[in-house]
Write a protein that holds these residues in place. Structure first.
Motif, PDB file in Angstrom:
ATOM      1  N   MET A  15       2.620  12.416  -3.138  1.00 56.00           N
ATOM      2  CA  MET A  15       1.237  12.434  -3.552  1.00 56.00           C
ATOM      3  C   MET A  15       0.776  10.994  -3.783  1.00 56.00           C
ATOM      4  SD  MET A  15      -0.525  14.248  -6.875  1.00 56.00           S
ATOM      5  CE  MET A  15       0.300  15.769  -6.541  1.00 56.00           C
ATOM      6  N   THR A  16      -0.441  10.712  -3.359  1.00 52.04           N
ATOM      7  CA  THR A  16      -0.953   9.354  -3.506  1.00 52.04           C
ATOM      8  C   THR A  16      -1.227   9.059  -4.979  1.00 52.04           C
ATOM      9  OG1 THR A  16      -3.226  10.086  -3.218  1.00 52.04           O
ATOM     10  CG2 THR A  16      -2.037   9.447  -1.230  1.00 52.04           C
ATOM     11  N   THR A  17      -1.253   7.790  -5.308  1.00 46.04           N
ATOM     12  CA  THR A  17      -1.419   7.416  -6.705  1.00 46.04           C
ATOM     13  C   THR A  17      -2.826   7.734  -7.223  1.00 46.04           C
ATOM     14  OG1 THR A  17      -1.938   5.159  -6.046  1.00 46.04           O
ATOM     15  CG2 THR A  17       0.341   5.627  -6.646  1.00 46.04           C
ATOM     16  N   LEU A  18      -3.854   7.573  -6.374  1.00 50.01           N
ATOM     17  CA  LEU A  18      -5.218   7.859  -6.813  1.00 50.01           C
ATOM     18  C   LEU A  18      -5.400   9.357  -7.046  1.00 50.01           C
ATOM     19  CD1 LEU A  18      -8.027   6.903  -7.507  1.00 50.01           C
ATOM     20  CD2 LEU A  18      -8.603   6.940  -5.085  1.00 50.01           C
ATOM     21  N   LYS A  19      -4.852  10.164  -6.156  1.00 48.97           N
ATOM     22  CA  LYS A  19      -4.957  11.616  -6.335  1.00 48.97           C
ATOM     23  C   LYS A  19      -4.198  12.051  -7.590  1.00 48.97           C
ATOM     24  CE  LYS A  19      -4.226  16.035  -4.043  1.00 48.97           C
ATOM     25  NZ  LYS A  19      -3.649  16.718  -2.886  1.00 48.97           N
ATOM     26  N   SER A  72      -4.001   9.382   2.482  1.00 47.84           N
ATOM     27  CA  SER A  72      -3.579   8.115   1.886  1.00 47.84           C
ATOM     28  C   SER A  72      -4.551   7.750   0.762  1.00 47.84           C
ATOM     29  CB  SER A  72      -3.581   7.020   2.947  1.00 47.84           C
ATOM     30  OG  SER A  72      -4.912   6.741   3.337  1.00 47.84           O
ATOM     31  N   ASP A  73      -4.205   6.728  -0.005  1.00 46.78           N
ATOM     32  CA  ASP A  73      -5.095   6.294  -1.083  1.00 46.78           C
ATOM     33  C   ASP A  73      -6.462   5.880  -0.543  1.00 46.78           C
ATOM     34  OD1 ASP A  73      -3.936   6.746  -3.524  1.00 46.78           O
ATOM     35  OD2 ASP A  73      -3.034   4.763  -3.711  1.00 46.78           O
ATOM     36  N   ASP A  74      -6.489   5.195   0.611  1.00 43.16           N
ATOM     37  CA  ASP A  74      -7.763   4.782   1.202  1.00 43.16           C
ATOM     38  C   ASP A  74      -8.608   5.986   1.570  1.00 43.16           C
ATOM     39  OD1 ASP A  74      -7.217   2.101   0.924  1.00 43.16           O
ATOM     40  OD2 ASP A  74      -6.470   1.851   2.973  1.00 43.16           O
ATOM     41  N   GLU A 117     -15.953   5.166 -11.611  1.00 44.46           N
ATOM     42  CA  GLU A 117     -14.810   4.570 -12.308  1.00 44.46           C
ATOM     43  C   GLU A 117     -13.565   4.524 -11.425  1.00 44.46           C
ATOM     44  OE1 GLU A 117     -14.093   6.809 -15.877  1.00 44.46           O
ATOM     45  OE2 GLU A 117     -16.180   6.612 -16.537  1.00 44.46           O
ATOM     46  N   TYR A 118     -13.489   5.410 -10.443  1.00 49.32           N
ATOM     47  CA  TYR A 118     -12.312   5.502  -9.579  1.00 49.32           C
ATOM     48  C   TYR A 118     -12.475   4.688  -8.288  1.00 49.32           C
ATOM     49  CZ  TYR A 118     -11.040   9.242 -12.725  1.00 49.32           C
ATOM     50  OH  TYR A 118     -10.726   9.952 -13.841  1.00 49.32           O
ATOM     51  N   LEU A 119     -13.610   4.041  -8.133  1.00 54.48           N
ATOM     52  CA  LEU A 119     -13.881   3.262  -6.917  1.00 54.48           C
ATOM     53  C   LEU A 119     -13.738   1.772  -7.214  1.00 54.48           C
ATOM     54  CD1 LEU A 119     -17.033   5.200  -5.708  1.00 54.48           C
ATOM     55  CD2 LEU A 119     -14.725   5.336  -4.779  1.00 54.48           C
ATOM     56  N   PRO A 120     -13.455   0.977  -6.169  1.00 53.31           N
ATOM     57  CA  PRO A 120     -13.381  -0.475  -6.387  1.00 53.31           C
ATOM     58  C   PRO A 120     -14.752  -1.023  -6.779  1.00 53.31           C
ATOM     59  CG  PRO A 120     -13.162   0.049  -4.056  1.00 53.31           C
ATOM     60  CD  PRO A 120     -13.192   1.343  -4.788  1.00 53.31           C
TER      61      PRO A 120
END
Length: 154
Positions: free
Chosen positions: A1-5, A48-50, A91-94
């Protein structure tokens, strides 16, 4: 699992435990959109995280557009909720690029495209090809396009 998810799922668990209805509802909708993206197509896959970031950005954009529509329709309560959801997803976006940072990236891409032989307004496609990967997720396409047009005109 991706880190952002994983972060989104952990934050959802925390929000549910804290009985934060706005945060838990928003994160649920976002995780549903991510899962839908994962199972769309011929085979299921893990994003992916992207790719997860793109889904979150798309959901945030939907909230901004919905807030504008609700304001135009004279529904301030709904507009306020949509704005709050959009800010929560942001908050979760660059961090978005400032106008100066965007102008700097565009001018570098214009110089690179001109070195490659592209000239005038017809160089738009070549410059956009160079600049788009550099600003991915940090600037809206309309903003980038406008910056490129002004750089090529000037």
């Amino acid at each position: 699992m991706t880190t952002l998810k994983a972060q989104l799922q952990n934050d959802l668990t925390t929000a549910i435990k804290a009985r934060d209805e706005l945060r838990s509802g928003t994160l649920r909708m976002t995780l549903t959109a991510i899962t839908k993206e994962e199972v769309s197509g011929t085979t299921a896959r893990e994003l992916s995280d992207d790719e997860v970031q793109k889904v979150v950005a798309r959901e945030a954009k939907k909230r901004r557009e919905a807030a504008e529509a609700f304001e135009a329709g004279n529904r301030p309560e709904q507009a306020a909720r949509e704005k709050a959801e959009g800010e929560l997803l942001a908050e979760y976006l660059p961090k978005p690029l400032t106008d100066e940072e965007l102008a700097e990236l565009v001018s570098a891409a214009v110089a690179e495209a001109k070195a490659g032989g592209a000239e005038g307004p017809r160089a738009m496609g070549a410059v956009m090809k160079l600049v788009t990967p550099k600003v991915a997720g940090r600037a809206d396409g309309k903003r980038v396009s406008a910056a490129v047009k002004s750089a090529l005109a000037g």
